[in-house]
Design an enzyme around this catalytic site. Structure first.
Site, PDB file in Angstrom:
ATOM      1  N   THR A 543       0.806  -1.213   0.000  1.00 11.78           N
ATOM      2  CA  THR A 543       0.000   0.000   0.000  1.00 11.78           C
ATOM      3  C   THR A 543       0.843   1.269   0.000  1.00 11.78           C
ATOM      4  O   THR A 543       0.337   2.336  -0.322  1.00 11.78           O
ATOM      5  CB  THR A 543      -0.889   0.021   1.247  1.00 11.78           C
ATOM      6  OG1 THR A 543      -0.037  -0.177   2.385  1.00 11.78           O
ATOM      7  CG2 THR A 543      -1.907  -1.099   1.204  1.00 11.78           C
ATOM      8  N   ARG A 703      -7.485  13.070   5.628  1.00  9.60           N
ATOM      9  CA  ARG A 703      -6.234  13.563   5.032  1.00  9.60           C
ATOM     10  C   ARG A 703      -5.633  12.474   4.140  1.00  9.60           C
ATOM     11  O   ARG A 703      -5.594  11.306   4.512  1.00  9.60           O
ATOM     12  CB  ARG A 703      -5.248  13.935   6.131  1.00  9.60           C
ATOM     13  CG  ARG A 703      -3.887  14.309   5.597  1.00  9.60           C
ATOM     14  CD  ARG A 703      -2.991  14.876   6.679  1.00  9.60           C
ATOM     15  NE  ARG A 703      -3.374  16.234   7.007  1.00  9.60           N
ATOM     16  CZ  ARG A 703      -3.712  16.662   8.231  1.00  9.60           C
ATOM     17  NH1 ARG A 703      -3.704  15.816   9.237  1.00  9.60           N
ATOM     18  NH2 ARG A 703      -4.036  17.904   8.436  1.00  9.60           N
ATOM     19  N   LEU A 705      -2.355  11.104   2.729  1.00 10.49           N
ATOM     20  CA  LEU A 705      -0.941  11.243   3.095  1.00 10.49           C
ATOM     21  C   LEU A 705      -0.032  11.361   1.884  1.00 10.49           C
ATOM     22  O   LEU A 705       1.000  12.014   1.931  1.00 10.49           O
ATOM     23  CB  LEU A 705      -0.505  10.046   3.954  1.00 10.49           C
ATOM     24  CG  LEU A 705      -1.199   9.915   5.311  1.00 10.49           C
ATOM     25  CD1 LEU A 705      -0.706   8.674   6.045  1.00 10.49           C
ATOM     26  CD2 LEU A 705      -0.971  11.166   6.169  1.00 10.49           C
ATOM     27  N   GLN A 713      -4.087   3.114  -4.532  1.00  5.40           N
ATOM     28  CA  GLN A 713      -4.939   2.220  -3.751  1.00  5.40           C
ATOM     29  C   GLN A 713      -6.385   2.289  -4.193  1.00  5.40           C
ATOM     30  O   GLN A 713      -7.075   1.276  -4.270  1.00  5.40           O
ATOM     31  CB  GLN A 713      -4.864   2.581  -2.265  1.00  5.40           C
ATOM     32  CG  GLN A 713      -3.670   2.002  -1.579  1.00  5.40           C
ATOM     33  CD  GLN A 713      -4.020   1.630  -0.150  1.00  5.40           C
ATOM     34  OE1 GLN A 713      -4.697   0.647   0.100  1.00  5.40           O
ATOM     35  NE2 GLN A 713      -3.565   2.414   0.786  1.00  5.40           N
ATOM     36  N   GLU A 780      -9.809  -0.049   1.748  1.00  3.33           N
ATOM     37  CA  GLU A 780     -10.948  -0.857   1.325  1.00  3.33           C
ATOM     38  C   GLU A 780     -12.008  -0.084   0.547  1.00  3.33           C
ATOM     39  O   GLU A 780     -12.710  -0.664  -0.273  1.00  3.33           O
ATOM     40  CB  GLU A 780     -11.639  -1.515   2.529  1.00  3.33           C
ATOM     41  CG  GLU A 780     -10.855  -1.536   3.796  1.00  3.33           C
ATOM     42  CD  GLU A 780     -10.441  -2.931   4.257  1.00  3.33           C
ATOM     43  OE1 GLU A 780      -9.362  -3.022   4.857  1.00  3.33           O
ATOM     44  OE2 GLU A 780     -11.155  -3.898   4.038  1.00  3.33           O
TER      45      GLU A 780
END
Lengths: 813, 328
Positions: A543, A703, A705, A713, A780
């Site tokens: 990820t 937020r 990152l 993702q 997810e």
């Protein structure tokens, strides 16, 4: 001190990108271990019954074969036995009663899903009271006293049950491809060859394989799966909600068995030194795995070290500890040398979990104006005959739309297949397929644009709890998505849009996923050369954890990212939860942020108390850290480099460690990410071939990152959602329960040609309540809603509502 | 995988001699079928003779206008060959619709002719399969059979032939050249593969030790108007649910000649000769194509999950013919 955000949010390249594309990244099976032998699993070829005999004589004669462990001569593992559950019985959480005493008090360790922690609501306690302890002990019938209740001491973070796994302690066969032996040889080829020569004689019995056929034996589970929520919920008056509806939909939606298939197969290397064990294991949760495995071998957790530097995707399948990990360690001990085992691709169909089949009955009612008067969602899902996992399909329905009358139920059917398990957005992915398909159906009944129908029923507070949302940008997601996609060009009637001969359809659906967080610790250490090493157990399952934590640490300390080395994937590092439930960024990110800030604070304190520092006597609030130094806010020229400060004070390094944990924010706020999917499909009216032509996804997830890894993702989640809508289906032989399309040629997932350029954006969302780092988790949510958006687009294109996934072309002929 | 010995052959005669001398020996070219099936223990040769060094890599136009393709020509080289592309577009398209770029780079003409079925039960040694283990039974008949054949099946086997290339070759009346211990012979492509009947384990007329050396494509001027349609569950890297190789010779709106073959539906590459005949002399157009499609599927025997293939094959035939007709 206010956080300066130089690096958080930037689309920084992956810090491990070069290693990965050059083959330098060492995944578990790549770890160099001397004198390693090779293990290969033997798995069952019947769906139910007993093993009468395993003839290993021919295999043992092969050169290089070191050991063959079978249920007839495997070492005893008192905590590792399994019994079948009666068909209408709830399953306890533990493999044996003796185990639960330790596994409940998992400290910072959270199982995959991770919803227990910090969610001490009605949901959390259900699990605590229910299934840990007595149930499991009673059913497994051995393995020590029923002391399980003790496991829930101190109200500590509760973790979902471990999976019951087959460790060669019994001759029962509960499903096809159940691990029934392990061969160890000096080479992989020899191990595989030997495994093929072991002759197994069974006494087969008739397996239960059909949800339909077993429906009369559906039972009510104690908790709804990974959510650990109550299986049933009811608000308002369902019958009157149905009666007062001017428009109704009443349909059942079916999703098939989907198998995770990460690119990296599950792999383990086990190295014993006396009674100390090191495992290089492809896992999403090194700390929970350590606890579980140490417990099975009855060794102190300190004696077990798990190292996982890179994981080639998990998607939930590497969350729990599965048989092969323990069997590899068992075999390594038996042969007295390290053993490496990798699952073959077919072995990834069955023994390591999958998303089970779901059948979901949805009843929606709405007034003339589209306002919902009833939402009912009744899910029946499959579980195994020896364990329980519930795909909690109805949970999102409890919080999605404002409606006075909401009812949900979960029932389970025991089948002779492996135990289903966490699969990207367990519960929400199939559940929101059903709910958002039903909403689409309702929109046609009401005669209202699907977005408008959703806005008409927009939940301003969480319907089930009445709590305010910590933040919710769903309205903005609809608006931005519709605009980017060009939703206004849609003509409402099915089959009303064409491009040449091709039918064109637009579909949309909502995405949602809860924000989870678990206790996590981190350590930040500044070295004399001005670089920092920041550590937190954790794992990067592809990820971008290495990258985003580097960014968070860089901002928190005040260093450029190239001077920060972030280390993870080792139980010798500070403890962290499983990378599951979209909680790593929230949990580990918060710990890293706080550790970095603590380190910076130590530096500032050192300076302002140091007469030789240009910042001597200043207050902390007047100082900023930036680019490897600390400076006066009001005068950037006044300050000094970290290196100078450490050197002058004779410090070889300076360190801070933080144990971070969620507070009571979940008692005050409902915390969820939201999003909206928009899809255009093209359908060949004669041949039924469906192609996704355009896609827009807009998300409000706190937020972000790293804009680049985050987008990546979301793209992955959406791609899997398209895959779920159109392709994925694990085909089970109706007589033997064997997954028949157990390879990547026949188990279809999209290839590049199936996926158009995906338009993924985030709406700006500042959430001060969720956690210190302000993220909501994005692992997810990308998949949630995507299958419904595609199915809705197919309906719009063709006028055909397909209510069982996948929507393959034969269903449209 | 079971242990085996391996040698690299440098000339045809030696390669054929090696295989002939050992009952369980196999030639290996690209290996994309054989090695895969060896890993699954479905095929267990004890001796492999690698023929990758054999100089059977030419594509040449012969004096009579036919095109001779060496057995070791890689699928990708064949697909992009200018002669093949211009004279037999159906073959180029069929090749490019198959497998993945990586597989096409290793897979050979000879190997692809010998490609084996993707029947789930054939590929899984835990399950009975008459093709893999004669007499053990057919698991697909009452099992999962969505991808299985509806034409040419028997009570012993319903496995479909997976090749795309072969569908084009049978439509083009290709001829297979083989060389064995007793010399050379040629086999019309339509006779090369055999129906499963009572012996699904026998898939071709090739004898042990015989090596495919080349395929010739007879001149077929109207094949410049030809097309391969592949219908599948995803856009690439999927076997055909149904495929159609079609060529049409239309003059003044009347069909003078036609070639039709089907993939994904037959136990062998399926030539639809009756349907071709039905097209002759007819006005080109949907009515004729529909009629031909009905005829092509007349003898279809569907099973539980593959009944859709009957209708899909008909529609695919119509689509393919319509597409060919539109080629200028």
């Amino acid at each position: 001190m206010k956080r300066a955000e130089e690096w958080i949010g930037k689309p920084m390249d992956r810090v491990d990108g070069r290693l990965k594309v050059t083959g330098g990244a060492r995944y578990s099976a790549d770890m160099p271990v001397n004198n390693v032998a090779y293990g290969f699993l033997i798995t069952s070829t019947i769906g139910s019954g007993h093993i009468r005999e395993m003839d290993t004589s021919e295999a043992e004669k092969l050169p290089g074969v070191l050991a063959i462990l079978t249920p007839f001569h495997a070492p005893k593992m008192p905590k590792g036995s399994i019994k079948a559950q009666s068909s209408n019985q709830q399953t306890g959480s533990e493999q044996s009663g003796g185990q639960s005493g330790t596994s409940g008090a998992a400290g910072g360790a959270q199982q995959q899903g991770g919803r227990g922690s910090g969610q001490q609501s009605a949901h959390g306690s259900q699990f605590g009271q229910g299934s840990t302890g007595g149930q499991g002990g009673g059913q497994s019938g051995q393995g020590g006293p029923q002391s399980g209740q003790g496991g829930q001491s101190s109200g500590q973070a509760k973790r979902p049950p471990d999976r019951r796994i087959h460790l060669l302690q019994e001759t029962d066969v509960f499903y096809n491809r159940q691990p029934i032996g392990i061969v160890v040889a000096d080479t992989l080829d020899r191990a595989m060859h030997a495994a093929s020569l072991v002759k197994v004689r069974y006494q087969p019995s008739s397996p239960s394989l059909s949800m339909k056929g077993e429906m009369h034996r559906a039972y009510k589970p104690k908790v709804a799966g990974g959510h650990q929520a109550s299986p049933d919920s009811e608000q308002g008056d369902l019958e009157s909600g149905w009666e007062m509806a001017a428009n109704r939909t009443d349909h059942t939606y079916i999703t098939p068995i989907e198998t995770h298939n990460p690119l990296e197969p599950h792999a383990t290397i086990a190295v014993w030194e006396g009674d100390r064990l090191t495992l290089f294991d492809a896992t999403q949760g090194i700390f929970p795995a350590r606890k579980r495995i140490a417990d099975l071998f009855e060794i102190p957790v300190e004696n077990l070290r798990i190292v996982t530097h890179f994981v080639g995707g998990g998607f939930g399948s590497k969350g729990p500890v599965w048989s092969h990990v323990v069997l590899t360690a068992m075999a390594a001990r038996q042969v007295g040398r390290p053993v490496k085992l990798t699952l073959s691709r077919p072995q990834m169909f069955g023994p390591i979990g999958f998303r089970g089949e779901t059948q979901q009955h949805l009843r929606l009612g709405a007034r003339q104006d589209g306002v919902l008067s009833l939402v009912e969602h009744h899910g029946v899902v499959q579980t195994s005959v020896f364990d329980e996992f519930i795909e909690s399909v109805g949970i999102a329905t409890r919080m999605m739309y404002a409606c006075p009358n909401i009812g949900t139920t979960h029932r389970a059917v025991r089948l002779n297949m492996g135990t289903p398990s966490y699969t990207r957005a367990p519960g929400e992915a199939p559940g929101m397929y059903a709910l958002e398909s039903a909403m689409d159906e309702l929109s046609y009944k009401v005669g209202m644009d699907p977005i408008e129908l959703r806005l008409r029923n927009y939940a301003e507070v969480e319907p089930e709890s009445g709590k305010p949302f910590s933040s919710k940008s769903l309205r903005e997601c609809y608006r931005v998505g519709a605009e980017r996609f060009g939703w206004s060009k849609r003509t409402a009637a099915p089959r009303s849009m064409r491009d040449g001969n091709m039918l064109v359809g637009y579909g949309m659906a909502t995405a949602t996923y809860p924000t989870n967080r678990s206790p996590a610790s981190a350590r930040a250490r500044l070295m004399a050369d001005g670089t920092a090493i920041v550590q937190s157990g954790s794992q990067d399952i592809g990820t971008g954890t290495y990258t985003v934590m580097t960014q968070v640490a860089a901002d928190a300390i005040g260093l450029p990212p190239e001077r920060v080395q972030f280390q993870l994937g080792d139980t010798d590092l500070p403890p962290t939860p499983t990378s599951g439930g979209s909680q790593t960024a929230a949990s580990v990110g918060s710990a890293v942020l706080l550790a970095g800030q603590a380190l910076r604070s130590r530096l500032v304190q050192l300076a302002i108390g140091d007469r030789q520092s240009p910042l001597f006597g200043m207050s902390e609030s007047e100082i900023v850290a930036h680019n490897g130094g600390i400076f006066l806010k009001s005068d950037g020229r006044r300050g000094e480099e970290f290196t100078a400060l450490l050197a002058r004070n004779g410090l070889p390094q300076l360190e801070a460690r933080v144990d971070a944990a969620p507070g009571d924010e979940k008692t005050k706020y409902a915390m969820h990410s939201f999003g909206a999917h928009f899809v255009e499909v093209r359908v060949d009216p004669d041949l039924g071939q469906i192609r996704v032509a355009r896609y827009t996804g807009v998300f409000g997830a706190g937020r972000i990152l790293n804009a680049k890894t985050a987008r990546n993702q979301f793209m992955g989640g959406i791609t899997w959602g398209i895959s779920m809508a159109l392709m994925e289906n694990t085909l089970i032989d109706p007589r033997t329960g064997r997954p028949m399309n157990a390879d990547l040629a026949e188990y279809h997932v999209p290839v590049h040609a199936d996926i158009p350029a995906l338009d993924v954006t985030f709406v700006d969302e500042v959430d001060p309540y969720v956690n210190p780092v302000g993220v909501k988790g994005i692992g997810e949510i990308g998949i949630v809603g995507a299958p419904a958006a595609v199915a809705n687009a197919v309906y719009h294109a063709t006028g055909r509502r397909i209510r069982d996934l996948p929507i393959t072309l034969d269903k449209l002929l | 995988m079971h242990p085996f010995s391996y040698i690299r052959a440098t000339d045809e005669r030696a390669a054929i001699g090696e295989v002939s001398a050992t009952p369980d020996a196999n030639f290996v070219a690209g290996g994309s079928t054989l090695i895969d099936l060896m890993k699954l223990n479905v095929m267990q040769p004890t001796h492999l003779i690698d023929i990758n060094a054999l100089p059977l890599t030419k594509i040449e136009t012969l004096a009579d206008g036919s095109v001779r393709i060496g057995a070791m020509v890689r699928n990708s080289d064949m697909a992009y060959n200018e002669t093949i592309r211009s004279r037999y577009p159906v073959l180029s398209e069929a090749l490019l619709s198959g497998a993945s770029a990586q597989l096409r780079n290793v897979a050979t003409l000879g190997g692809n002719i010998m490609q084996r079925t993707r029947c789930y039960y054939f590929r899984d040694t835990a399950m009975p399969c008459n093709k893999r283990e004669p007499g053990s039974g057919c698991s697909a008949m009452e099992g999962i059979n969505r991808i299985h054949a509806i034409l040419g099946t028997s009570s012993r086997c319903i496995a479909s032939h997976p090749s795309d290339m072969c569908v084009a070759l049978i439509a083009l009346d290709a001829v297979v050249h083989v060389r064995g211990p007793r010399g050379e012979r040629t086999i019309p492509f339509a006779d090369f593969h055999v129906l499963p009947g009572d012996h699904p384990e026998v898939e071709t007329v090739l004898e042990h030790g015989e090596l495919i050396t080349a395929v010739t494509l007879p001149p077929l001027p109207f094949a410049t108007r030809s097309h391969y349609l592949k219908v599948r569950d995803r856009a690439s890297y999927a076997f055909a649910l149904v495929s159609v190789a079609a060529a049409l010779d239309v003059q003044q709106g009347t069909i003078r000649n036609a070639r039709l073959a089907l993939g994904g539906v037959g136990t062998k590459p399926w030539r639809a000769l009756d349907a071709e005949k039905a097209l002759l002399g007819k006005r080109a157009g949907e009515a004729a194509y529909h009629a031909a499609a009905e005829i092509a599927l007349r003898s279809a025997k569907p099973h539980k999950h593959n009944a859709f293939k009957v209708e899909l094959a008909k529609r695919s035939l119509v689509r393919a013919l319509t597409t060919v007709e539109a080629i200028v």
